[in-house]
Scaffold this motif. Structure first.
Motif, PDB file in Angstrom:
ATOM      1  N   GLU A 306      93.558  48.090 -59.345  1.00  0.00           N
ATOM      2  CA  GLU A 306      93.080  48.709 -58.405  1.00  0.00           C
ATOM      3  C   GLU A 306      92.943  50.122 -58.092  1.00  0.00           C
ATOM      4  OE1 GLU A 306      91.922  47.539 -55.449  1.00  0.00           O
ATOM      5  OE2 GLU A 306      91.927  45.424 -56.326  1.00  0.00           O
ATOM      6  N   SER A 307      93.857  50.899 -58.938  1.00  0.00           N
ATOM      7  CA  SER A 307      93.803  52.387 -58.868  1.00  0.00           C
ATOM      8  C   SER A 307      92.730  52.638 -60.076  1.00  0.00           C
ATOM      9  CB  SER A 307      95.200  52.674 -59.507  1.00  0.00           C
ATOM     10  OG  SER A 307      95.520  52.659 -60.669  1.00  0.00           O
ATOM     11  N   ARG A 310      89.559  52.425 -58.199  1.00  0.00           N
ATOM     12  CA  ARG A 310      89.302  53.428 -57.083  1.00  0.00           C
ATOM     13  C   ARG A 310      88.858  54.618 -57.721  1.00  0.00           C
ATOM     14  NH1 ARG A 310      94.488  53.806 -55.425  1.00  0.00           N
ATOM     15  NH2 ARG A 310      94.553  51.547 -55.011  1.00  0.00           N
ATOM     16  N   ARG A 313      85.306  54.740 -58.835  1.00  0.00           N
ATOM     17  CA  ARG A 313      84.313  54.767 -57.636  1.00  0.00           C
ATOM     18  C   ARG A 313      84.332  56.278 -56.982  1.00  0.00           C
ATOM     19  NH1 ARG A 313      86.805  50.654 -55.543  1.00  0.00           N
ATOM     20  NH2 ARG A 313      85.991  48.501 -56.153  1.00  0.00           N
ATOM     21  N   ARG A 314      85.559  56.973 -57.270  1.00  0.00           N
ATOM     22  CA  ARG A 314      85.960  57.981 -56.414  1.00  0.00           C
ATOM     23  C   ARG A 314      85.192  59.393 -57.155  1.00  0.00           C
ATOM     24  NH1 ARG A 314      91.065  60.565 -55.315  1.00  0.00           N
ATOM     25  NH2 ARG A 314      91.963  58.627 -56.234  1.00  0.00           N
TER      26      ARG A 314
END
Lengths: 341, 236
Positions: A306-307, A310, A313-314
Motif C-alpha cells: 500500500e505504501s 501510494r 501516485r503521490r
C-alpha cells in the motif's frame, strides 16, 4: 553339440574385445586450447550511477580535466590560428584581474604559486596571459587550481628559458615530439601556449630546476584533490538531479523514494521489499496501475505494498527523458528499503 | 612444487587410456568384477546360441514329426523307425508312450486295466523331462540379466571409492588425477550392461519360445493319449 554355443560365444567375445582394443585404443586427448586468463573485477554500478553529493551551481569538472589532458591536440590547432592572438590580450586583462582574486579564493595552491606570478606579470605580460585566456573563460571557478599552476610555471620557465631557451626544446623532443613543433612557434608568437606543453616542460625541467619541480608537484595534487576543495557537480542530497547521470530507472526510483514513507514497525528492511508495476504517460503521470506484483510474505506485506503504491501516485508527474518514453511506458520497480535509503 | 603437480597431472592425462590399460590399472576388486562379468557374458552368449540352435532344431523336427504322424502312417512303423534314437522331444513322448503301450500288450498277461493311468504317468514324466531339457539354463540368463548391472555398479562404486581415496591421499583434486580411476570404474558398469542387456532380451525371447514348445508338446501328449485310449477301447 553343447559346445557349439560356448565356443561360438567365446570366439565372439574374443573377437569383439580384440576389435575394441585395436580400434578404440585411446579416445584421443581432448584438444584443450590455452585459454587466456582474464582478470575480472566486479564493480558495482552504483559507483557510477550514484551522483556525488555536491552543489548544483558547480560546473562539471570532468570535462575540464579531460580538456586539459587532451591539450596536445589543441596545441597543434592553436599555433595555426596564431593571427587570432590579437583578441587574447584583451582577454588577458580580465585574467590578470582574476589572477589576484583567484589566489585569494584558493589559498592551498596559491602559496607555492603566488611568489612566482607576482614578480612575473610585469616582465612577461603577454606570454603569461595568453595561454590562460583560452581555457579560463569556460571554467571559471573549478579550473582555477589547475590553470593557475600552469600559467604561473610558464612564466618562470620562460623567464629562465630565454637564457635556457635552446636546451629546453631539445629535451622535450625526446619524450614529446608533438609539442616540439609547437614550441618553436611559441617563442616568436608567444601567445598560444597551451597548458600541456607547459606541464611537460616542467616535468622535463624537473631535473634542472628544483623550483619548477616543486610547482609541477603541487599541480598534480591539486588536480586529484579538487573534490576536496570545490564542491563538484551534483545535487544537494545526491539524489535530486539523478537523471543527469543515473540510469532512468535509478532516477525514477530516486524520485519515488522521496515520496515513500515505509510502514512503521517492520523489523527488517528486507521484509518490505515490494515489486510493483505501473504505466506512465508522456507527461510522466501514472495512467495505469500501480499494481503489485510481489507481496512480501509477512505481516507487513499489505502495508508495504500500500505504501509503495501510494508513493507512486503521490510523486506522480515524473521527469524522465521524453525521447526514451518507450523505455518507461510501463515500469516495473522493486521497492527495497535497503536500496532506496 | 606446483609445477611438478601440473606435470604429473598432465602426464597421467595424456597417458594411454586404452581399454587394456584401464583394466590393468584397476583395483583388484574391480578386476575381479570385470572378469566375472566378462565370463558371465561369455557364458550367457553360449547359452543364447545353444538355445537358439536347439529351439530352431526342435521346431523343425517337431514339424517334420507331426507331418509324418498325421500322414496316416502306421504307429508301429513309426515306432520302429524312431525307437532307436528319439532325438527330439515329441519323438521322445511318442516312443515313451508306445513303449508302455506295447509292454502292456506283450506276453499273456494283458494288463489293460491300468493302462490309461500308466500312459498318463509316462507321458507326464517324459513331458516334464523334455520341457526341463528345453528350459535348462535359461534361468542363468535371467540371473545375469538382473544381477549383472548390480555387479557392474558394485565395481563402479568400488572404483570411484578408491579413486576418491587416491584424491585424499595425493591431496590433488585435479580432474586428470581422478579421471582414469572413474573411467575404469565406469568400465565395470559398462561391462555389466553389456552382459545384462543381451541376457535380458534373449531370456524373454527364449522363454516365450520354450513355453510355446512346451504347450505344443503338452497338446501332442494329450492328443496321443486320447488316440491310444481309443485304440485300447477298440481292441477291447
Amino acid at each position: 553339440m553343447k559346445n557349439v554355443g560356448l565356443v561360438a560365444s567365446s570366439v565372439g567375445h574374443v573377437a569383439v574385445l580384440a576389435w575394441a582394443l585395436i580400434s578404440l585404443p585411446s579416445p584421443g586427448a581432448h584438444d584443450v586450447s590455452d585459454l587466456e586468463i582474464l582478470p575480472i573485477e566486479l564493480v558495482s554500478v552504483s559507483d557510477v550511477t550514484d551522483v556525488v553529493k555536491g552543489q548544483s551551481t558547480a560546473k562539471v569538472q570532468k570535462k575540464v580535466q579531460e580538456a586539459t589532458r587532451k591539450a596536445p591536440q589543441p596545441e597543434e590547432k592553436k599555433p595555426e590560428p596564431a593571427p587570432k592572438v590579437a583578441p587574447k590580450p584583451k582577454q588577458a586583462e580580465p585574467q590578470k584581474q582574476a589572477e589576484p582574486e583567484q589566489p585569494k579564493a584558493k589559498p592551498e595552491p596559491a602559496p607555492k604559486v603566488e611568489p612566482a606570478p607576482k614578480p612575473e606579470p610585469s616582465p612577461k605580460p603577454e606570454p603569461a596571459a595568453k595561454p590562460e585566456p583560452a581555457p579560463k573563460p569556460e571554467p571559471t571557478p573549478k579550473v582555477e587550481p589547475e590553470k593557475k599552476v600552469e600559467p604561473q610555471p610558464e612564466p618562470t620557465p620562460k623567464a629562465e628559458e630565454k637564457p635556457q631557451s635552446e636546451p629546453t626544446p631539445e629535451e622535450p623532443k625526446e619524450a614529446a615530439p608533438k609539442p616540439v613543433a609547437a614550441l618553436p612557434k611559441i617563442k616568436p608568437k608567444a601567445p598560444p601556449k597551451p597548458q600541456k606543453p607547459a606541464e611537460e616542460k616542467r616535468k622535463f625541467d624537473v631535473d634542472s630546476l628544483k623550483a619548477l619541480a616543486n610547482q609541477a608537484d603541487s599541480a598534480q595534487p591539486t588536480q586529484s584533490g579538487e573534490q576536496d576543495q570545490d564542491a563538484s557537480f551534483g545535487s544537494r542530497n545526491g539524489r535530486e538531479a539523478a537523471a543527469m547521470t543515473q540510469s532512468e530507472l535509478d532516477a525514477l526510483r530516486a524520485q519515488i523514494a522521496q515520496c515513500w514513507s515505509p510502514p512503521v514497525g517492520a523489523a527488517d528492511a528486507s521484509q518490505l521489499a515490494v515489486k510493483i508495476e505501473f504505466g506512465l504517460d508522456q507527461q510522466g503521470n501514472v495512467n495505469w496501475g500501480p499494481q503489485p506484483i510481489e507481496y512480501p510474505a509477512n505481516q507487513f506485506g499489505v502495508a508495504a505494498v500500500e505504501s509503495a503504491m501510494r508513493a507512486v501516485r503521490r510523486c506522480a508527474p515524473y521527469t524522465l527523458p521524453a525521447d526514451k518514453y518507450d523505455a518507461w511506458r510501463r515500469v516495473r520497480i522493486n521497492f527495497d528499503p535497503s536500496d532506496m535509503f | 612444487m606446483p609445477n611438478e603437480v601440473v606435470q604429473t597431472a598432465l602426464a597421467s592425462a595424456t597417458a594411454d587410456v586404452s581399454l587394456w590399460t584401464l583394466f590393468m590399472q584397476a583395483h583388484i576388486v574391480v578386476k575381479i568384477v570385470m572378469i566375472g562379468l566378462l565370463s558371465a557374458s561369455v557364458w550367457s552368449w553360449a547359452i543364447i546360441i545353444d538355445k537358439s540352435l536347439l529351439y530352431t532344431r526342435t521346431k523343425r523336427q517337431m514339424d517334420r514329426f507331426e507331418k509324418v504322424f498325421w500322414s496316416g502312417q502306421s504307429l508301429e512303423d513309426l515306432y520302429q523307425t524312431l525307437s532307436g534314437r528319439p532325438n527330439h522331444a515329441m519323438a521322445a513322448l511318442f516312443v515313451a508312450a508306445m513303449r508302455e503301450w506295447k509292454r502292456s500288450f506283450e506276453g499273456h498277461a494283458r494288463s489293460v486295466a491300468g493302462l490309461p493311468g500308466r500312459l498318463e504317468k509316462v507321458l507326464d514324466v517324459t513331458l516334464s523331462r523334455e520341457v526341463d531339457r528345453l528350459e535348462k539354463r535359461l534361468l542363468f540368463l535371467a540371473t545375469v540379466g538382473s544381477a549383472a548391472p548390480f555387479v557392474g555398479l558394485f565395481g563402479t562404486v568400488w572404483g570411484i571409492m578408491s579413486s576418491f581415496q587416491g584424491i585424499a591421499a595425493s591431496k590433488n583434486t585435479s580432474l586428470a588425477v581422478v579421471a582414469p580411476g572413474i573411467a575404469e570404474a565406469l568400465f565395470a558398469t559398462a561391462i555389466g550392461l553389456v552382459a545384462a542387456i543381451p541376457a535380458v532380451i534373449a531370456y524373454n525371447k527364449l522363454a516365450s519360445i520354450a513355453s510355446q514348445h512346451a504347450m505344443r508338446l503338452e497338446g501332442f501328449a494329450d492328443e496321443f493319449s486320447a488316440i491310444l485310449s481309443r485304440l485300447m477301447d477298440e481292441r477291447g
